[in-house]
Design an enzyme around this catalytic site. Structure first.
Site, short mmCIF file in Angstrom:
data_model
loop_
_atom_site.label_atom_id
_atom_site.label_comp_id
_atom_site.label_asym_id
_atom_site.label_seq_id
_atom_site.Cartn_x
_atom_site.Cartn_y
_atom_site.Cartn_z
CE1 TYR A 110 -3.44 -2.78 0.43
CE2 TYR A 110 -2.15 -3.47 2.34
CZ TYR A 110 -3.14 -3.72 1.40
OH TYR A 110 -3.82 -4.91 1.44
CG ASP A 111 1.37 3.59 -3.11
OD1 ASP A 111 2.29 2.81 -2.83
OD2 ASP A 111 0.96 3.79 -4.27
CB THR A 112 -2.78 5.96 0.88
OG1 THR A 112 -2.18 6.70 -0.19
CG2 THR A 112 -3.57 6.90 1.77
CD GLN A 137 -1.52 10.83 0.47
OE1 GLN A 137 -1.58 10.08 -0.50
NE2 GLN A 137 -1.90 12.08 0.41
CE LYS A 197 0.34 0.58 -5.01
NZ LYS A 197 1.07 -0.71 -4.92
#
Ligand code: PLP
Ligand code: CA
Length: 306
Positions: A21-23, A55, A245
């Protein structure tokens, strides 16, 4: 979520979880802290995620504090968070009043049953609110002496926003009911949580008060906090996020996990440091979805990956 939830128990699973994951969208109470007690390694895991370039967004159903006040709560735990990263159910309710009900600032007023976190967010959007923290409501109820009843209802009030109020009393219930009895007045609820657990006891949540107003008025509120998808949609569009994500991290199945699963987020992580048990995490129920991952407590992601 299809498939049985995966328990994060090893360095490999924790690393794979982080890579996916990005967030990360974090529920606050029960995940980062319990009431005023920080949970172990909260600062460390958030710092690790920042170092990894992730993030971070914080989504709380607590309506009692404004987003600005919440930044101070974060600071008290040594966590530096900007107002823009925080979404509360009080703020989500104010967004609903502005964008969905389209009430007119300067004309329409809102009657608040709840604490400062609702009125402050409404004020930032230009709405005048009544009730709420007005200390005249602290007086024991006497219909013949209540200024709110004696002077008559304010005809400019076109909406009631109700949330948790730790100063709840009969006076507040009585005046709020007068507004709810007017069909033209909208009924908005901040969040449905029945309880909120502390370190050594469990307290009544906002839902227990809002449902009491619903019962006496024979009306249903529009709930704005998690799991309502308007709140998630506004977060996704504010930050232009790729849902696949994103991972929602929370401690309650019927609010946090539902919020993430119904919103089509790539992942959900249930922590067992708040409301739920391992048994509930694994159970198949028509009332809430199962998470993709679960773990005893958030800080374990940090300790497992060191
Ligand atoms: N509502 C109130 C009034 C609270 O105090 C809390 C927790 O502190 C919550 C809701 C739940 O908040 P969260 O969504 O962060 O678990
Ligand atoms: Ca929680």
């Amino acid at each position: 979520q299809k498939g049985a939830p995966v328990k994060v128990t090893s360095k490999e699973i924790a690393q794979e979880f982080l890579d996916r994951y990005d967030t990360f969208l974090f529920d606050c109470d029960g995940v980062l802290w319990l009431g005023s007690h920080a949970l172990p390694y909260t600062q460390e895991i958030l710092n690790l995620l920042k170092r990894l370039g992730k993030q971070l967004i914080f989504v709380t159903n607590n309506s009692t504090k404004s987003r600005l006040a919440y930044t101070k709560k974060f600071a008290s735990f040594g966590i530096d968070v900007k107002e823009e990263q925080i979404f509360t159910s009080g703020y989500a309710s104010a967004v609903y009043v502005r964008d969905f009900l389209k009430l007119q600032p300067g004309k329409d007023k809102v009657w608040v049953f709840g604490e400062s976190g609702i009125g402050e967010e409404l004020k930032l959007m230009g709405y005048e609110s009544l009730g709420g923290t007005d200390t005249r409501l602290d007086a024991p109820f006497n219909a013949a002496e209540s200024p709110f009843l004696v002077n008559g209802l304010d005809n400019d009030v076109s909406c009631v926003v109700a949330g948790l109020d730790t100063k709840v009393n009969y006076h507040r219930f009585a005046v709020t009911l007068q507004y709810l009895q007017k069909e033209s007045v909208h009924f908005v609820g901040t969040n449905v949580d029945s309880t909120f657990p502390q370190k050594s006891y469990t307290l009544p949540g906002a839902g227990s008060m809002i449902e009491s107003l619903a019962f006496s008025s024979n009306r249903r509120p529009s709930y704005c906090g998690k799991p309502n998808q308007n709140m998630l949609n506004s977060i996704i569009s504010t930050f232009n996020l790729d849902r696949s994500k994103c991972c929602m991290v929370g401690d309650r199945l019927n609010t946090d996990m539902k919020f993430g699963v119904e919103g089509g987020l790539g992942g959900t992580l249930l922590v067992l440091s708040g409301i739920e048990t391992e048994e509930r995490a694994l159970e198949i129920s028509p009332d809430y979805p199962r998470p993709k991952f679960y773990i005893d407590k958030l800080g374990d992601i940090y300790t497992l990956t060191q």
